[in-house]
Design a protein around this motif. Structure first.
Motif, PDB file in Angstrom:
ATOM      1  N   ARG A  13       0.805  -1.170  -0.036  1.00  0.00           N
ATOM      2  CA  ARG A  13       0.137  -0.095  -0.073  1.00  0.00           C
ATOM      3  C   ARG A  13       0.861   1.229   0.214  1.00  0.00           C
ATOM      4  NH1 ARG A  13      -3.555  -3.676   1.964  1.00  0.00           N
ATOM      5  NH2 ARG A  13      -5.709  -3.391   2.081  1.00  0.00           N
ATOM      6  N   ILE A  14       1.771   1.323   0.671  1.00  0.00           N
ATOM      7  CA  ILE A  14       2.821   2.352   0.913  1.00  0.00           C
ATOM      8  C   ILE A  14       3.662   2.619  -0.484  1.00  0.00           C
ATOM      9  CG2 ILE A  14       5.008   3.156   1.865  1.00  0.00           C
ATOM     10  CD1 ILE A  14       3.727   2.056   4.625  1.00  0.00           C
ATOM     11  N   ILE A  21       2.092   9.120  -6.270  1.00  0.00           N
ATOM     12  CA  ILE A  21       2.518  10.699  -5.802  1.00  0.00           C
ATOM     13  C   ILE A  21       3.451  10.703  -6.988  1.00  0.00           C
ATOM     14  CG2 ILE A  21       4.021  12.100  -4.536  1.00  0.00           C
ATOM     15  CD1 ILE A  21       2.612  10.339  -2.041  1.00  0.00           C
ATOM     16  N   ASN A  22       4.241   9.836  -7.427  1.00  0.00           N
ATOM     17  CA  ASN A  22       5.423  10.133  -8.619  1.00  0.00           C
ATOM     18  C   ASN A  22       4.597  10.439  -9.764  1.00  0.00           C
ATOM     19  OD1 ASN A  22       7.685   9.998  -6.945  1.00  0.00           O
ATOM     20  ND2 ASN A  22       7.690   7.766  -7.122  1.00  0.00           N
ATOM     21  N   GLY A  23       3.330   9.692  -9.966  1.00  0.00           N
ATOM     22  CA  GLY A  23       2.714   9.885 -11.098  1.00  0.00           C
ATOM     23  C   GLY A  23       1.810  11.268 -11.143  1.00  0.00           C
ATOM     24  N   LEU A  24       1.538  11.674 -10.030  1.00  0.00           N
ATOM     25  CA  LEU A  24       1.048  13.113 -10.029  1.00  0.00           C
ATOM     26  C   LEU A  24       2.172  14.102 -10.268  1.00  0.00           C
ATOM     27  CD1 LEU A  24      -1.247  14.987  -8.966  1.00  0.00           C
ATOM     28  CD2 LEU A  24      -0.437  14.710  -6.620  1.00  0.00           C
ATOM     29  N   ILE A  30       3.711  17.349 -17.174  1.00  0.00           N
ATOM     30  CA  ILE A  30       3.409  17.326 -18.430  1.00  0.00           C
ATOM     31  C   ILE A  30       2.288  18.414 -18.795  1.00  0.00           C
ATOM     32  CG2 ILE A  30       4.570  15.326 -19.135  1.00  0.00           C
ATOM     33  CD1 ILE A  30       2.025  13.971 -19.068  1.00  0.00           C
ATOM     34  N   GLU A  31       1.572  18.619 -17.498  1.00  0.00           N
ATOM     35  CA  GLU A  31       0.207  19.470 -17.664  1.00  0.00           C
ATOM     36  C   GLU A  31      -0.798  18.959 -18.351  1.00  0.00           C
ATOM     37  OE1 GLU A  31       2.567  23.864 -17.779  1.00  0.00           O
ATOM     38  OE2 GLU A  31       1.622  23.235 -19.489  1.00  0.00           O
ATOM     39  N   LYS A  32      -0.942  17.498 -17.763  1.00  0.00           N
ATOM     40  CA  LYS A  32      -2.150  16.791 -18.187  1.00  0.00           C
ATOM     41  C   LYS A  32      -3.265  17.089 -17.194  1.00  0.00           C
ATOM     42  CE  LYS A  32      -0.919  15.365 -22.373  1.00  0.00           C
ATOM     43  NZ  LYS A  32      -1.666  15.443 -23.452  1.00  0.00           N
ATOM     44  N   SER A  33      -4.274  17.624 -17.514  1.00  0.00           N
ATOM     45  CA  SER A  33      -5.351  18.049 -16.483  1.00  0.00           C
ATOM     46  C   SER A  33      -5.936  16.645 -15.726  1.00  0.00           C
ATOM     47  CB  SER A  33      -6.200  19.065 -16.819  1.00  0.00           C
ATOM     48  OG  SER A  33      -5.778  20.161 -16.911  1.00  0.00           O
ATOM     49  N   ILE A  34      -6.292  15.895 -17.040  1.00  0.00           N
ATOM     50  CA  ILE A  34      -6.955  14.669 -16.571  1.00  0.00           C
ATOM     51  C   ILE A  34      -6.141  13.410 -15.726  1.00  0.00           C
ATOM     52  CG2 ILE A  34      -6.399  13.502 -19.002  1.00  0.00           C
ATOM     53  CD1 ILE A  34      -9.660  12.994 -16.923  1.00  0.00           C
ATOM     54  N   TYR A  35      -4.856  13.414 -16.038  1.00  0.00           N
ATOM     55  CA  TYR A  35      -4.070  12.380 -15.243  1.00  0.00           C
ATOM     56  C   TYR A  35      -3.836  13.054 -13.997  1.00  0.00           C
ATOM     57  CZ  TYR A  35      -2.411  10.373 -19.847  1.00  0.00           C
ATOM     58  OH  TYR A  35      -2.435   9.859 -20.956  1.00  0.00           O
ATOM     59  N   ILE A  43      -4.722   8.855  -5.494  1.00  0.00           N
ATOM     60  CA  ILE A  43      -3.773   8.982  -3.903  1.00  0.00           C
ATOM     61  C   ILE A  43      -4.613   9.103  -3.070  1.00  0.00           C
ATOM     62  CG2 ILE A  43      -2.481  10.950  -2.973  1.00  0.00           C
ATOM     63  CD1 ILE A  43      -1.004  11.259  -5.546  1.00  0.00           C
ATOM     64  N   LEU A  44      -5.863   9.798  -3.176  1.00  0.00           N
ATOM     65  CA  LEU A  44      -6.741  10.174  -1.875  1.00  0.00           C
ATOM     66  C   LEU A  44      -7.427   8.705  -1.398  1.00  0.00           C
ATOM     67  CD1 LEU A  44      -8.711  13.337  -2.871  1.00  0.00           C
ATOM     68  CD2 LEU A  44      -6.954  12.908  -0.970  1.00  0.00           C
ATOM     69  N   TYR A  45      -7.908   7.894  -2.786  1.00  0.00           N
ATOM     70  CA  TYR A  45      -8.226   6.504  -2.149  1.00  0.00           C
ATOM     71  C   TYR A  45      -7.314   5.463  -1.462  1.00  0.00           C
ATOM     72  CZ  TYR A  45     -10.256   2.054  -3.046  1.00  0.00           C
ATOM     73  OH  TYR A  45     -10.913   0.897  -2.809  1.00  0.00           O
ATOM     74  N   VAL A  46      -6.000   5.468  -2.099  1.00  0.00           N
ATOM     75  CA  VAL A  46      -5.331   4.633  -1.420  1.00  0.00           C
ATOM     76  C   VAL A  46      -4.818   5.159  -0.241  1.00  0.00           C
ATOM     77  CG1 VAL A  46      -2.841   3.603  -1.854  1.00  0.00           C
ATOM     78  CG2 VAL A  46      -4.249   3.902  -3.739  1.00  0.00           C
ATOM     79  N   GLY A  47      -4.648   6.355  -0.223  1.00  0.00           N
ATOM     80  CA  GLY A  47      -4.272   6.853   1.171  1.00  0.00           C
ATOM     81  C   GLY A  47      -5.235   6.711   2.282  1.00  0.00           C
ATOM     82  N   TYR A  48      -6.454   6.877   1.914  1.00  0.00           N
ATOM     83  CA  TYR A  48      -7.518   6.716   2.988  1.00  0.00           C
ATOM     84  C   TYR A  48      -7.704   4.953   3.473  1.00  0.00           C
ATOM     85  CZ  TYR A  48     -12.075   6.223   4.848  1.00  0.00           C
ATOM     86  OH  TYR A  48     -12.940   5.762   6.056  1.00  0.00           O
TER      87      TYR A  48
END
Length: 447
Positions: A13-14, A21-24, A30-35, A43-48
């Motif tokens: 999980r970690i 986080i690296n993907g974010l 690359i300024e891809k809004s959808i990504y 990140i929020l889902y996995v973090g929670y």
């Protein structure tokens, strides 16, 4: 317990959270809004999910430690529900609870066993906190010896009986010490010793108390038997020379009868011999009569007797002689219809002895008075008291008055009070004396 599966899932999980986080960061670069949106959501889902994963296990452990804090080992954790690692955690907690419950059960059984043993002994034991006076433990024998109800703090004793508190609780007896204490207006002898011990931050005092009056009475009874055996031996030794002298006189008289002309009989020698036999016989008769009364008191013929009837008989016996001496005697029955299981003859003898002693004590008073009172105490003990307003008993001889053959009278035999005490012991009772010089004496027969 094996936590490898739990640790592996936590690590995965970690790692997944780090990768997201690296993907974010890359999506932002690359300024891809959808990504960026997808990466943030993941990140929020996995973090929670990671937070809930860890929190659930901490809650389980917190529940267990909370139960330990409050010593609640009856809690049972479900071993058949939840993730595998939590079920294993529950199994471990239940095993700890079972072990502690087993230890507590064994300790409790040992405590009850020890408590029952200490309750059965006839030695008083008490332990209390030296700082606040709280009683850690005490047995029935201790409370019965001091005639106290159950109490939780020794301050109760300080308020109720300060003298007993000072000599028992506030004093130290590192070595066993014999002391006298007043319990219900009666002096009793006890053997006391104490010690101080530490339990963590608190200091406690342990006191051991033994009533030795009963032991002394038992020893005294054995001494009576030995004494009577010795006295019988001495009487026989005294009779032997009398018998020899009588036999000699008889042979001389027989010779004088058989040969009156050839035998000269010295009448003065005969008279002296007969007088010696007479005097010695009278002395031995008095001696035997005195000590025979002791040897007879070995068993009781018990029967129920109304105290009022007992008083009536004693009054008829004693009133005429007391009237001649101008001594007033009053019989008082404070509790009506009292009855006793007693040997009538022996208890009458005790009362007569005590009244005769009272007569001797108050015969020189201006207004001699004897009072015989019977009552039942709140604890249902029946007490007969014989008061007199005489000279009292000097303190220096008070402890000796019940010793056989001790007497302060010039004509006394020293067995009257000893006999009274022996009779009361046979009745499983006791005789108590309180006296003040110049004020009078009271003997109490406690049944």
């Amino acid at each position: 317990m094996n936590y490898n599966g739990y640790i592996l899932r936590l690590v995965l999980r970690i790692l997944l959270l780090v990768a997201l986080i690296n993907g974010l960061i890359y999506a932002i670069y690359i300024e891809k809004s959808i990504y960026i949106f997808v990466a943030c959501f993941l990140i929020l889902y996995v973090g929670y999910n990671c937070y809930a994963f860890i929190k659930r296990r901490f809650i389980v452990m917190d529940d267990f430690f909370e139960a330990v804090k409050y010593r609640d080992f009856s809690r049972w954790f479900p071993e058949d529900r939840g993730p595998k690692d939590i079920r294993k955690l529950y199994t471990g907690f239940n095993e700890v609870n079972r072990t502690i419950k087993d230890i507590n059960s064994k300790n409790e059984a040992q405590y009850v066993y020890l408590q029952k043993i200490l309750e059965m002994v006839d030695i008083g034991i008490i332990a209390f906190n030296l700082e606040n006076g709280d009683v850690l433990w005490s047995n029935d024998s201790f409370r019965e010896t001091l005639d106290f109800p159950s109490f939780k703090n020794i301050r109760f004793v300080e308020k109720r009986a300060p003298e007993i508190y000072n000599v028992i609780f506030d004093s130290y007896h590192r070595e066993p010490d014999s002391i006298s204490i007043a319990v219900q207006n009666e002096k009793i002898k006890v053997l006391i010793s104490d010690t101080v011990f530490q339990v963590e931050e608190d200091a406690f005092k342990l006191i051991v108390l033994q009533n030795i009056d009963n032991t002394l009475n038992k020893n005294e009874s054995e001494a009576w038997k030995k004494l009577l055996s010795v006295m019988t031996h001495e009487i026989m030794n005294s009779i032997a020379p009398i018998s020899s002298l009588a036999e000699t006189l008889q042979s001389h008289l027989q010779l004088a009868i058989d040969n009156p002309k050839e035998t000269s009989l010295d009448l003065e020698d005969v008279h002296a011999g007969v007088k010696t036999i007479k005097n010695r016989s009278e002395g031995l008769l008095k001696f035997a009569k005195t000590y025979r009364s002791l040897s007879k008191v070995t068993h009781l013929n018990l029967e129920k007797r109304r105290v009022a009837d007992l008083f009536e008989v004693i009054k008829l016996l004693m009133q005429p002689s007391l009237d001649v001496k101008n001594i007033t005697i009053n019989f008082e029955l404070k509790t009506p219809k009292l009855e006793l299981d007693i040997d009538n003859h022996l208890i009458e003898q005790v009362l007569i002895n005590l009244i005769l002693n009272a007569v001797d004590a108050c015969k020189n008073e201006r207004e001699p008075l004897i009072r015989v009172i019977a009552e039942q105490t709140p604890n249902r003990t029946i007490v007969i008291k014989v008061y007199d307003n005489g000279t009292g008993i000097p303190p220096e001889i008070m402890e000796n008055i019940f010793i056989p053959f001790f007497t302060s009278k010039t004509t006394g035999s020293g067995i009257g009070l000893s006999l009274c005490k022996q009779i009361m012991l046979l009745h499983k009772g006791k005789i108590i004396v309180n006296s003040k010089e110049g004020e009078g004496t009271v003997f109490s027969l406690v049944f």
